[in-house]
Design an enzyme around this catalytic site. Structure first.
Site, short mmCIF file in Angstrom:
data_model
loop_
_atom_site.label_atom_id
_atom_site.label_comp_id
_atom_site.label_asym_id
_atom_site.label_seq_id
_atom_site.Cartn_x
_atom_site.Cartn_y
_atom_site.Cartn_z
N GLU A 18 -2.66 4.53 8.92
CA GLU A 18 -2.30 3.45 9.97
C GLU A 18 -2.38 4.32 11.42
O GLU A 18 -2.97 3.86 12.39
CB GLU A 18 -1.25 2.81 9.51
N ALA A 69 4.69 6.74 4.82
CA ALA A 69 6.10 6.60 5.20
C ALA A 69 7.16 7.30 4.20
O ALA A 69 6.73 7.39 3.20
CB ALA A 69 6.29 5.09 5.33
N GLY A 81 1.04 4.98 5.82
CA GLY A 81 1.39 5.09 7.52
C GLY A 81 0.46 5.89 8.13
O GLY A 81 0.21 5.90 9.27
#
Length: 697
Positions: A139, A90, A136
């Site tokens: 993910e 992120a 992220g």
């Protein structure tokens, strides 16, 4: 024929699918579809050297899924156009200064909905990962049905290093996909996972060279790459009784590494899994609130600050790096390790000393280091050792672009070396000193080209300590300083610019901390109690252990020099300390100093007395006060550089964001008042420095 062979051996370009025919109004993604019905969503974040996730990137992914819904593909391939890797996590910058839990929960819920939508698509979704997939980024890959890793790819969840845990569904998806205990271990440590290990774990479904990407995509569409999923044993490990048992052990281990009062993220992650593991939807939902609460914590905000402090120092490295050959004078612990690290970083290094034995010892240490950090790459070890050249006669100085002097801290010795070495150096070469505290104005006397002398102060151990102080004096050629900073960046270290002054940044600020510890010892306080006070404040080790790590001889020499040069009103070093140095009881390097060392660890008496309430402030506030003095004296004009130097060079408690950040958060007025109180109780050495005015402005 030879040219064709060389062409075939070159790394292939990334296979990014068919050429784009329409930009679909997307700023960060390229969407294409081939005649085979396979869609390719290629992330190439605008105005960025690496892909990171933010609201805009995820919003466009949502748009892509809208387009796929209108015209369903055979499969959707997601990959990166950036040469460096897939997605680096992120964009943590969007969370700087966050203080509203509800707002973060709303943002994360929107992001979750997009990733959940990706996971729910009825067609095959395939993540093709080269380089790294972190945080992220991993993910997003976990939400795809198939994950293909290119040789050399690495995976991981580094959020714990920012005081967080995964927040985009990763805690639930990772523990559901592989052995949950291993998944928790990787999330709690932040360690990365190499491609082959990822395949063994079941994290990825295939590992292959770039040239086989298209064939692997077709295999995934046919269903040939489907992973086996969790075993029955793995599912049992996710049962409530097993989670309770494992969570207790995890908490004990996490407490040893990071006190929960300072670093709440490990405990929050363990609580999340213990309470909700095995219930996929419940764990995802609970993850959002847990992540949001951590994000607004002082720890996370300060660790995010530390992340950006690192980026600030990286940026100070700049460009203009053209140093290829390095000559190091002095094969002791520092010089030998500097040489070893430079050779590991791809430079040709000659290493000289007055005797052969230290050079041999340095080569041996280098081989041991390379064995530890090479990840079993024997060719890389061989090549690094080939670049590290023993040079008893010192001939390497003639061809070196950079000569680094790492001799003992004696002015006359260093000047004598310069007098012999400078006439041998080629025009344009740089002379650097690794002095830890001697002002460069003193060392440059007698040089023919003083404008080419720069300070490059490394920290011990060189292979682990990221900071290098780049020290300038008034006559330094700006191009030399620029080249020195670029050199530091090129060997993957962080340059901290400093004006030449006694002790520079780190040693000047660290010395009052260590001196106060010695004063407490002289008062009869147990060394273990002193260390405990500092560790409870958040230091990775106490000042007594640190002094032994640095070397009592070095600590004493620096303290004497700073007291003399700066006319500091601080206690004289106790005679027992001078006696230890005289008897070569120098700390870890000799096996005994203030502690006795066994197997690389200090032997500490158990059940030490509890520190009194003054003790942490007595130790830490002189360090903080000196950082304010550094700012006031212009040794550095940037409080962020001072904070970064103390974190990366001295290990100042990272979760506090740096000494000056700590002072601001505690309150500058309160810190100054506390210093005045300590001055009344213990002496003038605690009197607030002039530099505080620059922080109050």
């Amino acid at each position: 024929m030879q040219d064709r062979a060389l062409t075939l051996l070159k790394p292939r370009d990334l296979d990014l699918g068919p050429p784009p025919m329409n930009d679909y109004g997307l700023a960060h993604w390229r969407l294409t579809r081939g005649p085979d019905g396979v869609a390719w969503a290629v992330l190439d974040k605008a105005d960025a050297s690496a892909n990171t996730l933010d609201d805009a990137v995820l919003g466009e992914l949502d748009q892509i899924l809208d387009l796929m819904q209108a015209d369903r593909p055979v499969a959707l391939v997601i990959r990166s156009a950036k040469p460096s890797g897939f997605i680096a996590g992120a964009d943590v910058g969007q969370f700087r200064g966050a203080n509203d839990v509800g707002e973060i929960e709303q943002r994360m819920a929107r992001a979750h909905a997009i990733v959940d939508r990706l996971e729910s698509q009825p067609y095959q979704t395939i993540a093709v990962v080269h380089g790294y997939a972190l945080g992220g980024g991993l993910e997003v890959a976990l939400a795809c049905k198939v994950r293909i890793a290119i040789d050399g790819a690495r995976f991981g969840f580094p959020e714990i290093q920012l005081g967080l845990h995964p927040g985009l569904g990763g805690t639930a998806r990772f523990t559901r996909l592989i052995d949950p205990l291993q998944a928790m271990s990787f999330m709690l440590t932040g360690k990365t996972i190499a491609a082959k290990k990822a395949k063994d774990l079941g994290l990825v479904d295939a590992v292959l060279p770039e040239r086989h990407v298209r064939a692997a995509v077709n295999a995934a569409i046919r269903g040939d790459l489907r992973g086996e999923g969790q075993s029955l044993i793995d599912r049992i490990k996710d049962s409530a009784p097993a989670r309770r048992l494992a969570a207790g052990r995890m908490r004990d281990e996490a407490r040893k590494q990071a006190p929960p009062e300072h670093y709440p993220a490990p405990g929050a992650l363990i609580d999340l899994w213990e309470r909700h593991g095995g219930d996929f939807e419940a764990m995802k939902a609970a993850e959002i609130g847990s992540f949001a609460r951590l994000m607004v914590s002082e720890t996370a905000q300060n660790l995010i600050r530390v992340f950006f402090l690192r980026e600030t120092l990286k940026g100070l490295a700049g460009e203009g790096y053209d140093i290829r050959r390095v000559h190091v004078i002095g094969a002791g612990a520092m010089g030998g390790d500097i040489a070893a690290w430079c050779a590991w970083s791809g430079l040709t290094v000659t290493l000289t000393d007055v005797k052969a034995e230290p050079i041999g010892g340095a080569i041996k240490r280098a081989a041991e280091l390379y064995g530890k950090i090479s990840h079993d790459d024997a060719l890389k070890v061989r090549d690094a050792l080939d670049r590290l050249v023993p040079d008893l006669r010192g001939e390497g100085a003639r061809s070196a672009d950079l000569v680094i002097e790492a001799a003992p801290e004696k002015v006359d010795l260093k000047r004598g070396l310069y007098a012999r070495i400078e006439p041998l150096m080629k025009p344009g070469a740089i002379l650097a000193t690794n002095t830890s505290s001697i002002p460069l104005e003193t060392l440059r006397e007698g040089l023919r080209r003083p404008e080419r002398l720069v300070g490059l102060h490394f920290f011990n151990p060189v292979s682990r300590m990221q900071l290098v102080e780049v020290v300038r004096h008034g006559g330094l050629d700006p191009e030399v300083e620029k080249a020195a900073r670029a050199f530091v960046g090129a060997i993957e270290r962080l340059p901290a610019p400093a004006r030449s002054a006694p002790g520079f940044i780190v040693n000047r600020a660290l010395t009052p901390y260590l001196v106060e510890a010695m004063a407490m010892l002289d008062e009869g306080v147990a060394k273990e109690t002193i260390d405990k006070a500092a560790e409870r404040f958040g230091m990775p080790m106490g000042p007594i252990e640190l002094a032994d790590q640095v070397g009592l001889d070095i600590c004493l020499a620096v303290a004497d020099m700073l007291k003399r040069e700066l006319k500091w009103d601080m206690p004289d070093a106790p005679q027992w300390l001078r006696d230890k140095v005289e008897h070569r009881q120098l700390g870890k390097k000799t096996g005994e100093g203030l502690y006795v060392w066994r197997g690389g660890h200090p032997n500490k008496a158990p059940n030490a007395a509890e520190p009194d309430p003054d003790m942490a402030d007595r130790l830490v506030l002189p360090l903080v006060n000196t950082c304010a003095a550094l700012l006031g004296d212009g040794v550095s004009e940037d409080p962020d550089v001072i904070d970064a130097a103390m974190i990366f060079g001295a290990g100042f408690a990272p979760f506090r964001g740096g000494p000056l950040r700590y002072a601001r958060q505690r309150g500058v007025a309160e810190v100054k008042a506390r210093l005045e109180d300590l001055a009344r109780k213990y002496g003038e050495r605690f009197r607030p420095a002039e530099g505080w005015s620059k922080l109050e402005a």
